[in-house]
Structure formats: structure tokens, C-alpha cells
Design an enzyme around this catalytic site. Structure first.
Site, mmCIF file in Angstrom:
data_model
loop_
_atom_site.group_PDB
_atom_site.id
_atom_site.type_symbol
_atom_site.label_atom_id
_atom_site.label_comp_id
_atom_site.label_asym_id
_atom_site.label_seq_id
_atom_site.Cartn_x
_atom_site.Cartn_y
_atom_site.Cartn_z
ATOM 1 N N ASN A 6 27.806 42.244 75.158
ATOM 2 C CA ASN A 6 28.700 43.201 75.817
ATOM 3 C C ASN A 6 28.742 42.830 77.296
ATOM 4 O O ASN A 6 27.795 43.100 78.030
ATOM 5 C CB ASN A 6 28.151 44.621 75.612
ATOM 6 C CG ASN A 6 28.959 45.660 76.360
ATOM 7 O OD1 ASN A 6 30.010 45.366 76.927
ATOM 8 N ND2 ASN A 6 28.469 46.888 76.363
ATOM 9 N N LYS A 8 30.505 44.050 79.543
ATOM 10 C CA LYS A 8 30.812 45.213 80.384
ATOM 11 C C LYS A 8 31.884 44.832 81.408
ATOM 12 O O LYS A 8 32.774 44.061 81.102
ATOM 13 C CB LYS A 8 29.518 45.759 81.016
ATOM 14 C CG LYS A 8 28.448 46.053 79.941
ATOM 15 C CD LYS A 8 27.280 46.839 80.441
ATOM 16 C CE LYS A 8 26.308 47.104 79.300
ATOM 17 N NZ LYS A 8 25.165 47.917 79.670
ATOM 18 N N HIS A 92 30.036 53.541 73.314
ATOM 19 C CA HIS A 92 28.929 53.088 74.162
ATOM 20 C C HIS A 92 28.492 54.230 75.079
ATOM 21 O O HIS A 92 29.325 55.013 75.527
ATOM 22 C CB HIS A 92 29.370 51.868 74.985
ATOM 23 C CG HIS A 92 28.209 51.189 75.659
ATOM 24 N ND1 HIS A 92 27.667 51.667 76.833
ATOM 25 C CD2 HIS A 92 27.485 50.098 75.314
ATOM 26 C CE1 HIS A 92 26.651 50.892 77.169
ATOM 27 N NE2 HIS A 92 26.516 49.933 76.275
ATOM 28 N N GLU A 94 27.779 54.317 78.087
ATOM 29 C CA GLU A 94 28.468 54.339 79.389
ATOM 30 C C GLU A 94 29.838 54.994 79.255
ATOM 31 O O GLU A 94 30.317 55.652 80.174
ATOM 32 C CB GLU A 94 28.564 52.912 79.950
ATOM 33 C CG GLU A 94 27.201 52.436 80.439
ATOM 34 C CD GLU A 94 26.980 50.945 80.326
ATOM 35 O OE1 GLU A 94 27.955 50.194 80.163
ATOM 36 O OE2 GLU A 94 25.800 50.530 80.408
ATOM 37 N N GLU A 164 21.123 52.222 70.900
ATOM 38 C CA GLU A 164 20.888 51.868 72.300
ATOM 39 C C GLU A 164 20.305 53.083 73.030
ATOM 40 O O GLU A 164 21.060 53.939 73.508
ATOM 41 C CB GLU A 164 22.193 51.453 72.977
ATOM 42 C CG GLU A 164 22.846 50.240 72.355
ATOM 43 C CD GLU A 164 23.726 49.496 73.363
ATOM 44 O OE1 GLU A 164 23.504 48.300 73.544
ATOM 45 O OE2 GLU A 164 24.602 50.124 73.980
ATOM 46 N N GLY A 170 19.918 48.462 80.792
ATOM 47 C CA GLY A 170 20.005 47.961 82.164
ATOM 48 C C GLY A 170 18.814 48.332 83.025
ATOM 49 O O GLY A 170 18.852 48.176 84.244
ATOM 50 N N SER A 210 18.020 46.215 77.269
ATOM 51 C CA SER A 210 17.113 45.262 77.919
ATOM 52 C C SER A 210 16.540 44.218 76.955
ATOM 53 O O SER A 210 15.372 43.834 77.067
ATOM 54 C CB SER A 210 15.987 45.995 78.659
ATOM 55 O OG SER A 210 16.531 46.829 79.673
HETATM 56 P P1 13P Z 1 21.320 45.667 78.797
HETATM 57 O O1 13P Z 1 21.027 44.576 77.817
HETATM 58 O O2 13P Z 1 21.809 45.137 80.125
HETATM 59 O O3 13P Z 1 20.179 46.618 78.927
HETATM 60 O O4 13P Z 1 22.552 46.505 78.224
HETATM 61 C C1 13P Z 1 22.513 46.933 76.894
HETATM 62 C C2 13P Z 1 23.842 47.441 76.541
HETATM 63 O O5 13P Z 1 24.290 48.464 77.028
HETATM 64 C C3 13P Z 1 24.645 46.657 75.586
HETATM 65 O O6 13P Z 1 25.743 47.362 75.159
#
Ligand code: 13P
Length: 247
Positions: A6, A8, A92, A94, A164, A170, A210
Site C-alpha cells: 500500500n 498510500k 483502511h 486511515e 491492521e 506506521g 510495521s
Molecule cells: P506500515 O507498514 O507503514 O505500518 O503501514 C501498514 C499499512 O497501513 C498498510 O496498509
């Protein structure tokens, strides 16, 4: 195993093209692992051209629940398929946190994705407060129940779930393999109740939060962890490929 990157809101078109090439070169032959990259909308076509004829698949990070209409700024399932997508990340955290995405909205999008032959990667996960309050399973169970209501994937390769935990995204803080396995097993039970044992066993339940080359093998080694949804580490071809190799 399914390993999806992803990206982002990272990479302009040139950078996306270069990263896609890097991923293709670094991943090589992924064997049994399905490898997918999910760039921003504007780069989908450029990345599709770059990965054409390679084992790397294409996904989007979101979509609207209707085919077309007066929805300024939105992108529809037919647009995604015309850009070469087979996958779409839905719900997601976010999107839930910053853009008001709800389980009901995700539910409508899942139906739309299936209607257009897209494979939704449906994200669920609890916040730190919810985990500390002992409500992680309750939250994830509710997200699954509401977002998957009426879902009819047909075959297990037409739906994936990504667990997740919000506190692991992150942050550099990964769920322990035991924590991941425990929640994935719970998710599998819920999928079993809805779709029956055959489909539930075969559906991919991805872990995200992560994931790095150094922890991927242990996470992916858990019985109910069938791959990963990778954020930060998917922005470096070699790191992403190393994670895919751990699958
Ligand atoms: P990270 O791997 O940066 O923690 O992000 C995970 C994520 O949100 C994947 O969709």
C-alpha cells in the site's frame, strides 16, 4: 500467500513507475506468493504498463460504491478495472479515521467491487485504547459483521481480509506473532460462520502494521497469517521483495 504494498499518498508518476520497475526486478519469480502493488490513482496506468507481463498485480487504495455520477473527486470500480486493477483496498483505518469511512460504506463498496470482478482487500483493526480496554475482538468482530454483510465472493480468491491494528500502523510497533495469530484465528472463525469451512480456510487473512524484512517470516509463519499488507516497507523494492520472499 498474498503480499500487497500500500503506497498510500507517496510517489508521483515518475517515482511510481521507477518503484514498480524496482519491485518487478527485486521480486523476480515470487513462486506461490501473489504480489500486488497499490499506487495512488494517478499512477495506476503508468504502473500497469510497467508491470504488464510480470507476476506483479495491480490494486487501488479505495473506490466509490457507484459506477458513475456526480461525485466530484471520486473514482469508480469500472475506472479501476479499465486502469488494469484486479485488487482494491477497502476500509483502511486511515480512510476510517480521516475520511469518515464506515462499515456500511465499506459493505457497499465490497458489493460493487465484486460486481466488477475486483478483489477487495478489506481492512479491519482496533485502536490502542480498544485493545487496552479488552475490546479488540469485539471491535474487529463488529467491523467484519457489518462490512461483510451480504458479501458473496463466490470463490476464496475473490476476497481478502487485512488485520491492521491501528496502533501498529506506521509506528514501528508490530503486533507480536502471538497477537497476530490470536486475532487471525478469531477472524477465521467469523469467516467460517459466514462463508463455511472450505472458503474460510482458503481466504487470505493478511497482517498489516510495521511489517519489515526482519519480522515478516515470523509473522507469516503463523498458522492463520496468509500474507501481509505493507505500508512503509513497500516503498523500497528490495525491502518489499524480501518481505514477499518471506511468504
Ligand atoms: P506500515 O507498514 O507503514 O505500518 O503501514 C501498514 C499499512 O497501513 C498498510 O496498509
Amino acid at each position: 500467500m498474498l503480499v500487497a504494498g500500500n503506497w498510500k499518498m507517496h510517489t508521483d508518476i515518475d517515482a511510481a513507475r521507477a518503484l514498480a520497475r524496482d519491485v518487478v526486478d527485486s521480486v523476480g519469480d515470487p513462486g506461490d506468493v501473489t504480489v500486488v502493488v497499490c499506487p495512488p490513482f494517478v499512477s495506476l496506468s503508468a504502473v500497469a504498463a510497467e508491470i504488464a507481463g510480470t507476476p506483479v498485480g495491480l490494486g487501488a487504495q479505495n473506490m466509490h460504491a457507484q459506477d458513475a455520477g456526480a461525485f466530484t473527486g471520486e473514482v469508480s470500480a469500472p475506472m479501476l478495472t479499465s486502469a488494469g486493477c484486479r485488487y482494491v483496498i477497502l476500509g483502511h483505518s486511515e480512510r476510517r479515521q480521516f475520511f469518515g469511512e464506515t462499515d456500511e460504506g465499506v459493505c457497499a463498496k465490497i458489493g460493487q467491487a465484486h460486481a466488477h470482478g475486483l478483489v477487495p482487500i478489506v481492512c479491519v483493526g482496533e485502536t490502542l485504547e480498544e485493545r487496552k480496554a479488552g475490546k479488540a475482538e469485539e471491535v474487529v468482530g463488529r467491523q467484519l459483521a457489518h462490512s461483510l454483510r451480504g458479501a458473496a465472493p463466490g470463490s476464496p480468491d475473490r476476497l481478502a481480509i487485512a488485520y491492521e491494528p491501528v496502533w501498529a500502523i506506521g509506528t514501528g510497533e508490530t503486533a507480536t506473532p502471538d497477537q497476530a495469530q490470536e486475532m487471525h484465528a478469531f477472524i477465521r472463525v467469523r469467516l467460517n460462520e459466514q462463508f463455511g469451512p472450505q472458503t474460510a480456510r482458503a481466504l487470505h487473512i493478511l497482517y498489516g502494521g510495521s511489517v519489515k524484512p526482519g519480522n515478516a517470516a515470523e509473522l507469516f509463519g503463523q498458522t492463520d497469517v496468509d500474507g501481509g499488507l505493507i505500508g512503509g516497507a513497500s516503498l523500497k523494492g528490495e525491502d518489499f521483495a524480501a518481505i514477499a520472499r518471506a511468504g
